[in-house]
Scaffold this motif. Structure first.
Motif, short mmCIF file in Angstrom:
data_model
loop_
_atom_site.label_atom_id
_atom_site.label_comp_id
_atom_site.label_asym_id
_atom_site.label_seq_id
_atom_site.Cartn_x
_atom_site.Cartn_y
_atom_site.Cartn_z
N ILE A 1 0.37 19.18 8.41
CA ILE A 1 1.07 19.60 7.20
C ILE A 1 1.56 18.37 6.44
O ILE A 1 2.22 17.50 7.04
CB ILE A 1 2.27 20.51 7.56
N GLU A 2 1.23 18.29 5.16
CA GLU A 2 1.66 17.15 4.35
C GLU A 2 3.16 17.24 4.07
O GLU A 2 3.67 18.30 3.71
CB GLU A 2 0.88 17.17 3.04
N ILE A 3 3.84 16.13 4.27
CA ILE A 3 5.30 16.15 4.19
C ILE A 3 5.87 15.25 3.08
O ILE A 3 6.79 15.63 2.38
CB ILE A 3 5.90 15.69 5.55
N LEU A 4 5.33 14.04 2.97
CA LEU A 4 5.98 13.12 2.02
C LEU A 4 5.04 12.02 1.55
O LEU A 4 3.98 11.80 2.13
CB LEU A 4 7.23 12.49 2.66
N GLY A 5 5.48 11.34 0.47
CA GLY A 5 4.79 10.16 -0.03
C GLY A 5 5.60 8.93 0.35
O GLY A 5 6.83 8.99 0.43
N CYS A 6 4.92 7.81 0.60
CA CYS A 6 5.65 6.61 1.01
C CYS A 6 4.83 5.36 0.73
O CYS A 6 3.67 5.45 0.31
CB CYS A 6 5.98 6.68 2.50
N GLY A 7 5.41 4.21 0.97
CA GLY A 7 4.67 2.96 0.79
C GLY A 7 5.59 1.76 0.81
O GLY A 7 6.82 1.89 0.89
N PRO B 1 0.82 -1.21 0.00
CA PRO B 1 0.00 0.00 0.00
C PRO B 1 0.86 1.27 0.00
O PRO B 1 2.03 1.23 0.32
CB PRO B 1 -0.78 -0.12 1.31
N SER B 2 0.21 2.39 -0.33
CA SER B 2 0.91 3.68 -0.36
C SER B 2 0.23 4.63 0.63
O SER B 2 -0.94 4.45 0.96
CB SER B 2 0.84 4.30 -1.74
N ALA B 3 0.98 5.64 1.05
CA ALA B 3 0.41 6.61 1.98
C ALA B 3 1.07 7.96 1.79
O ALA B 3 2.15 8.06 1.18
CB ALA B 3 0.61 6.13 3.42
N GLU B 4 0.40 8.97 2.31
CA GLU B 4 1.06 10.27 2.47
C GLU B 4 1.18 10.52 3.95
O GLU B 4 0.27 10.19 4.72
CB GLU B 4 0.26 11.38 1.78
N MET B 5 2.32 11.08 4.35
CA MET B 5 2.50 11.34 5.77
C MET B 5 2.33 12.84 6.05
O MET B 5 2.92 13.67 5.37
CB MET B 5 3.88 10.90 6.24
N ASP B 6 1.50 13.14 7.05
CA ASP B 6 1.36 14.51 7.54
C ASP B 6 2.06 14.60 8.89
O ASP B 6 2.13 13.61 9.62
CB ASP B 6 -0.13 14.86 7.75
#
Ligand code: DAH
Length: 342
Positions: free
Chosen positions: A283-289, A258-263
């Motif tokens: 605040i949105e910081i990065l994409g990850c997964g 799965p993928s996520a965005e981290m705030d």
């Protein structure tokens, strides 16, 4: 005879007077030539020797020699005096006033991007990551195909990508370095890859056709989403302060599943909501997964044996947030007055 002696005497007197009157080294040399040179006065006395009675010649020779010595002695003394005077003058005119304030060399200043990158690298190197850079001009294959972005994928839209030709692009993300490192087959992997990326975007306060990302990749046995969360939580707390909270929102990236965005909780208001976080508290910081099994396969890694996670951070975004800069364009103008504030 006494005529000659008189003459030599006169020459000595004349030469001495001339030497005394001289105030420069080249003028002194002229005097030397005039009296002692080949066509000089003293030499012409020797040339007149044929008119002197043979028995008197040694006497005349002696007078001339004595006169030469005398004149040479004067010349030498005066030469030394003039040289000393010249040096004294030079010393005086070239004195350095050590009390004058020095000219300051204009110093540049480190760029906020570079400061932020150093900080991020420090955090991950501390967790055992290696920093690896990849090419800015990249094969379509690495930038897209090997990351699960096939030819008909909207991310390949020509409006976003600078194409060099059909097969080569200016990389639109640092993610291709993931594929390059995995392909080398040296496992496990813990790498951080910062660098410049390009997208066909108009310049405004939050966009630029050239910006920077920092990619992260971990591949090992038994890596789970818990490792991803734990790692990125540590990262957020180190970068934004120990009270920082993180939130993972489901998202989609083609190369992770799965993928996520981290705030992160707003480090200005602590999460209550303010102008800085636009009232959100986050605040949105990065994409990850978790690295997609098909991506692992395409890069020669067995997905039944190995798993991994990846993340991608916008470097400018980190710098803008950390230093509370509200216009990205300031980061590219490189005005030292601006840079010196950080
Ligand atoms: N490459 C993505 C982008 O440019 C960012 C990203 C998202 C990188 C998720 C990753 C990841 O490694 O796992 O938008």
């Amino acid at each position: 005879m006494s005529n000659v002696q008189e003459n030599v005497k006169k020459i000595i007197e004349e030469a001495t007077a001339k030497i005394q009157g001289v105030d420069a080294l080249d003028a002194l040399n002229e005097v030397r030539v005039a009296f002692l040179g080949k066509k000089g006065q003293l030499t012409s006395v020797l040339k007149g020797m044929k008119d002197v009675a043979p028995e008197d010649r040694p006497k005349v020779g002696q007078w001339v020699n004595e006169a030469r010595e005398t004149i040479e002695k004067h010349l030498e003394e005066t030469k030394k005096d003039l040289e000393a005077k010249k040096l004294a003058l030079q010393m005086e005119s070239e004195t350095i006033d050590v009390t004058l304030p020095a000219k300051k060399a204009e110093m540049g200043h480190r760029h906020p991007n570079a400061i932020a990158l150093d900080e991020v690298e420090r955090i991950f190197i501390g967790m055992g990551y290696e920093v690896i850079e990849g090419p800015e001009v990249e094969y379509d294959e690495y930038n897209f195909e090997k990351l699960n972005i096939p030819a008909n994928h909207p991310a390949k839209d020509e409006q976003d990508t600078f194409y060099i030709n059909k097969d080569i692009v200016l990389r639109t993300q640092t993610s291709p370095v993931q594929a390059r490192v995995m392909e080398q087959g040296k496992l496990p992997i813990r790498m951080l890859s910062p660098g410049r990326v390009f997208r066909s975007d108009e310049v405004d306060a939050t966009h630029s056709p050239s910006f920077h990302q920092i990619e992260g990749l971990v591949i090992d046995k038994n890596i789970t989403f818990a490792d991803l969360k734990g790692t990125l939580e540590v990262f957020a707390r180190e970068l934004f302060g120990p009270d920082t909270k993180t939130k993972f929102r489901p998202h989609h990236f083609p190369f992770t599943e799965p993928s996520a965005e981290m705030d992160v909780s707003c480090f200005k208001c602590g999460g209550k909501g303010c102008r800085f976080c636009k009232g959100e508290g986050w605040i949105e910081i990065l994409g990850c997964g978790m690295v997609h099994p098909h991506v692992l396969e395409m890069c020669g890694i067995d997905p039944t044996e190995y798993t991994g996670f990846a993340f991608g951070v916008g470097m400018e975004r980190i710098a803008l947030l950390k230093y509370e800069i509200d216009d990205m364009r300031l980061l590219y103008e490189n005005d030292v007055r601006f840079l010196k504030q950080f």
